[in-house]
Scaffold this motif. Structure first.
Motif, short mmCIF file in Angstrom:
data_model
loop_
_atom_site.label_atom_id
_atom_site.label_comp_id
_atom_site.label_asym_id
_atom_site.label_seq_id
_atom_site.Cartn_x
_atom_site.Cartn_y
_atom_site.Cartn_z
N ASP A 144 0.80 -1.23 0.00
CA ASP A 144 0.00 0.00 0.00
C ASP A 144 0.83 1.28 0.00
OD1 ASP A 144 -2.42 -1.43 0.00
OD2 ASP A 144 -2.37 -1.63 2.19
N GLU A 145 2.13 1.16 -0.21
CA GLU A 145 3.00 2.35 -0.28
C GLU A 145 3.06 2.87 -1.71
OE1 GLU A 145 4.20 3.99 2.08
OE2 GLU A 145 4.61 2.68 3.80
N GLN A 146 3.52 4.10 -1.84
CA GLN A 146 3.73 4.71 -3.14
C GLN A 146 5.08 4.24 -3.68
OE1 GLN A 146 3.16 8.92 -3.13
NE2 GLN A 146 3.41 9.15 -5.35
N LEU A 147 5.06 3.50 -4.79
CA LEU A 147 6.26 2.85 -5.30
C LEU A 147 6.61 3.33 -6.70
CD1 LEU A 147 5.62 -0.88 -4.25
CD2 LEU A 147 6.65 0.97 -2.91
N VAL A 148 7.89 3.19 -7.03
CA VAL A 148 8.39 3.42 -8.38
C VAL A 148 8.93 2.11 -8.92
CG1 VAL A 148 10.26 4.47 -9.72
CG2 VAL A 148 8.87 5.89 -8.22
N ILE A 149 8.54 1.77 -10.15
CA ILE A 149 9.12 0.64 -10.85
C ILE A 149 10.10 1.19 -11.87
CG2 ILE A 149 8.71 -1.33 -12.37
CD1 ILE A 149 5.89 -1.50 -11.26
N ILE A 150 11.35 0.72 -11.81
CA ILE A 150 12.35 1.10 -12.82
C ILE A 150 12.53 -0.10 -13.74
CG2 ILE A 150 14.69 1.89 -13.24
CD1 ILE A 150 14.72 3.06 -10.43
N THR A 171 4.22 4.24 -9.97
CA THR A 171 4.69 5.10 -11.06
C THR A 171 5.87 4.39 -11.72
OG1 THR A 171 4.07 7.10 -9.86
CG2 THR A 171 5.62 7.36 -11.69
N ILE A 172 5.93 4.49 -13.05
CA ILE A 172 6.99 3.81 -13.78
C ILE A 172 7.99 4.80 -14.32
CG2 ILE A 172 7.49 2.46 -15.86
CD1 ILE A 172 4.71 1.13 -15.39
N CYS A 173 9.26 4.50 -14.07
CA CYS A 173 10.36 5.26 -14.66
C CYS A 173 11.16 4.31 -15.54
CB CYS A 173 11.28 5.85 -13.58
SG CYS A 173 10.49 7.09 -12.55
N THR A 174 11.22 4.58 -16.82
CA THR A 174 11.92 3.67 -17.73
C THR A 174 13.39 4.05 -17.91
OG1 THR A 174 11.24 4.92 -19.68
CG2 THR A 174 9.79 3.12 -18.96
N ASN A 175 13.78 5.23 -17.37
CA ASN A 175 15.18 5.66 -17.44
C ASN A 175 15.71 5.67 -18.87
OD1 ASN A 175 17.54 6.59 -16.18
ND2 ASN A 175 18.42 4.54 -16.08
N GLY A 176 14.91 6.20 -19.76
CA GLY A 176 15.24 6.22 -21.18
C GLY A 176 14.06 5.71 -21.99
N PRO A 177 14.22 5.52 -23.28
CA PRO A 177 13.11 5.04 -24.12
C PRO A 177 12.38 3.86 -23.50
CG PRO A 177 15.02 5.53 -25.47
CD PRO A 177 15.47 5.68 -24.04
N ASP A 178 11.03 3.91 -23.51
CA ASP A 178 10.25 2.93 -22.74
C ASP A 178 10.17 1.55 -23.40
OD1 ASP A 178 8.24 3.11 -24.75
OD2 ASP A 178 7.24 4.72 -23.67
N GLY A 218 13.38 17.38 -14.84
CA GLY A 218 12.89 18.16 -13.71
C GLY A 218 11.74 17.52 -12.95
N THR A 219 11.18 16.44 -13.46
CA THR A 219 10.09 15.76 -12.76
C THR A 219 10.60 15.17 -11.44
OG1 THR A 219 9.04 15.19 -14.86
CG2 THR A 219 8.36 13.93 -12.91
N VAL A 220 9.82 15.34 -10.38
CA VAL A 220 10.16 14.77 -9.07
C VAL A 220 9.01 13.84 -8.66
CG1 VAL A 220 10.61 15.25 -6.64
CG2 VAL A 220 11.49 16.80 -8.41
N ILE A 221 9.34 12.60 -8.38
CA ILE A 221 8.34 11.59 -8.03
C ILE A 221 8.56 11.14 -6.59
CG2 ILE A 221 7.34 9.35 -8.62
CD1 ILE A 221 8.68 9.78 -11.43
N ALA A 222 7.64 11.50 -5.71
CA ALA A 222 7.74 11.07 -4.31
C ALA A 222 7.39 9.59 -4.21
CB ALA A 222 6.81 11.89 -3.44
N CYS A 223 8.13 8.85 -3.40
CA CYS A 223 7.84 7.43 -3.23
C CYS A 223 8.47 6.92 -1.94
CB CYS A 223 8.32 6.62 -4.42
SG CYS A 223 10.10 6.64 -4.67
N ARG A 224 8.04 5.72 -1.53
CA ARG A 224 8.57 5.09 -0.32
C ARG A 224 9.33 3.81 -0.62
NH1 ARG A 224 9.58 7.44 4.08
NH2 ARG A 224 9.00 5.63 5.35
N GLY A 225 9.32 3.42 -1.88
CA GLY A 225 10.03 2.20 -2.25
C GLY A 225 10.21 2.09 -3.74
N ILE A 226 11.14 1.22 -4.14
CA ILE A 226 11.47 1.03 -5.55
C ILE A 226 11.62 -0.46 -5.82
CG2 ILE A 226 13.28 1.32 -7.31
CD1 ILE A 226 13.94 4.01 -6.01
N PHE A 227 11.10 -0.87 -6.97
CA PHE A 227 11.44 -2.19 -7.51
C PHE A 227 12.10 -1.96 -8.86
CE2 PHE A 227 8.30 -3.63 -4.41
CZ PHE A 227 8.96 -4.75 -3.89
N PHE A 228 13.23 -2.60 -9.07
CA PHE A 228 13.97 -2.38 -10.30
C PHE A 228 14.52 -3.68 -10.85
CE2 PHE A 228 17.22 -2.39 -7.07
CZ PHE A 228 18.38 -2.83 -7.69
#
Length: 305
Positions: A144-150, A171-178, A218-228
């Motif tokens: 239930d936390e706000q997460l980023v998937i890389i 939220t998904i961050c592809t770190n370059g072309p998706d 410049g986008t800033v994404i608040a989160c409490r965890g990451i899966f990469f």
């Protein structure tokens, strides 16, 4: 022990190697386990999903395993690194970094995988604390936390639905072309999952807990965890040097019971499978040990005719 003929030299002392040692020790085989003591999961505080050991620290897991195995006198543990292996089925010579030498009938590579250097600034500081690679291992703690998937491409389209079982704040961050198709982007949009393809500038954290992901645009994404998705390489170059077939992903090619393409050489655990879980590695170690023991017993049986 170096002058004795061993039945099996196990290279690597993680769950696969340790469970293989247990099975082979109980089968009265002479074993040496060579391990340098720097496992990939040393960055994590706890391992999960292993019945009776859920939440155990990786170091404690190894200590408990060695304590149980120590009752079998034919098993020896060497804290060292195997740096060369020569010979063939029935007589392999293993040399270690500290100059020890062992002769063994069979080889079991339980060398796992290792992370290549983490290139995203700030990721190393949160890895194993609030950034993880496996939701089955660590998803519960981030429920239930706000997460980023890389991640990106087809693997992203596997990861996103999977992680949705633990949280719908993704939220998904592809770190370059998706590397996504139009249909895949539409599918993510239908599930209200935002995708950002700008390069990640940095990950900000406090005492190992991620606070936000900052993108180059410049986008800033608040989160409490990451899966990469980790960038992995086989834990040792010895399997390939010995001639074992290796996949493009760096895995050792084996049959269902851990036998590699080189006679007398086996592999188990993360080095031979993408099932990166402690319990899966231990299970494969046990099954591979059974296969090795059967092969040794049959060879002895035939020589006695």
């Amino acid at each position: 022990m170096g002058k004795q003929m061993l039945d099996v030299a196990i290279i690597g002392g993680g769950p696969a190697g340790l469970n293989a040692a247990l099975v082979l020790g109980r089968a009265r085989k002479k074993i040496v386990v060579i391990d340098e003591g720097s496992p990939r999961n040393m960055v994590t505080h706890a391992s999960h999903g292993f019945l009776t050991r859920d939440g155990v620290a990786p170091s404690e897991f190894r200590a408990l395993a060695k304590e149980e195995i120590s009752v079998y006198p034919s098993i020896a543990f060497i804290k060292d690194m195997a740096i060369s292996i020569e010979g063939s089925d029935g007589q392999f010579r293993i040399t270690t970094k500290h100059g020890e030498s062992f002769i063994s009938k069979k080889i079991l590579f339980a060398v796992g995988m290792k992370d290549r250097p983490l290139t995203i600034p700030g990721l190393a500081e949160v890895y194993g604390k609030s950034a993880f690679v496996c939701p089955y291992c660590d998803g519960w703690e981030l429920r239930d936390e706000q997460l980023v998937i890389i991640n990106k491409g087809a693997e992203l389209m596997h990861a996103a639905p999977l992680i949705s079982g633990w949280t719908n704040q993704v939220t998904i961050c592809t770190n370059g072309p998706d590397q996504l198709t139009d249909d895949e982007r539409k599918e993510l949009e239908q599930h209200q999952v935002s995708v950002f393809d700008s390069v990640i500038k940095q990950i900000d954290s406090n005492d190992g807990i991620v606070e936000q992901v900052v993108l180059e645009d410049g986008t800033v994404i608040a989160c409490r965890g990451i899966f990469f998705k980790p960038d992995l390489v086989t834990g040792s170059a010895l399997p390939q040097a010995l001639g074992c077939e290796i996949t493009e992903a760096g895995m050792i090619v084996t049959d269902d019971f851990g036998k590699t393409t080189i006679s007398g050489v086996y592999s188990a655990g993360d080095a031979a499978s993408k099932l990166y879980q402690t319990i899966a590695a231990a299970s494969m170690g046990a099954l591979t040990a059974v296969a090795i023991n059967n092969e040794l017993n049959i060879e002895t049986w035939k020589r006695a005719k």
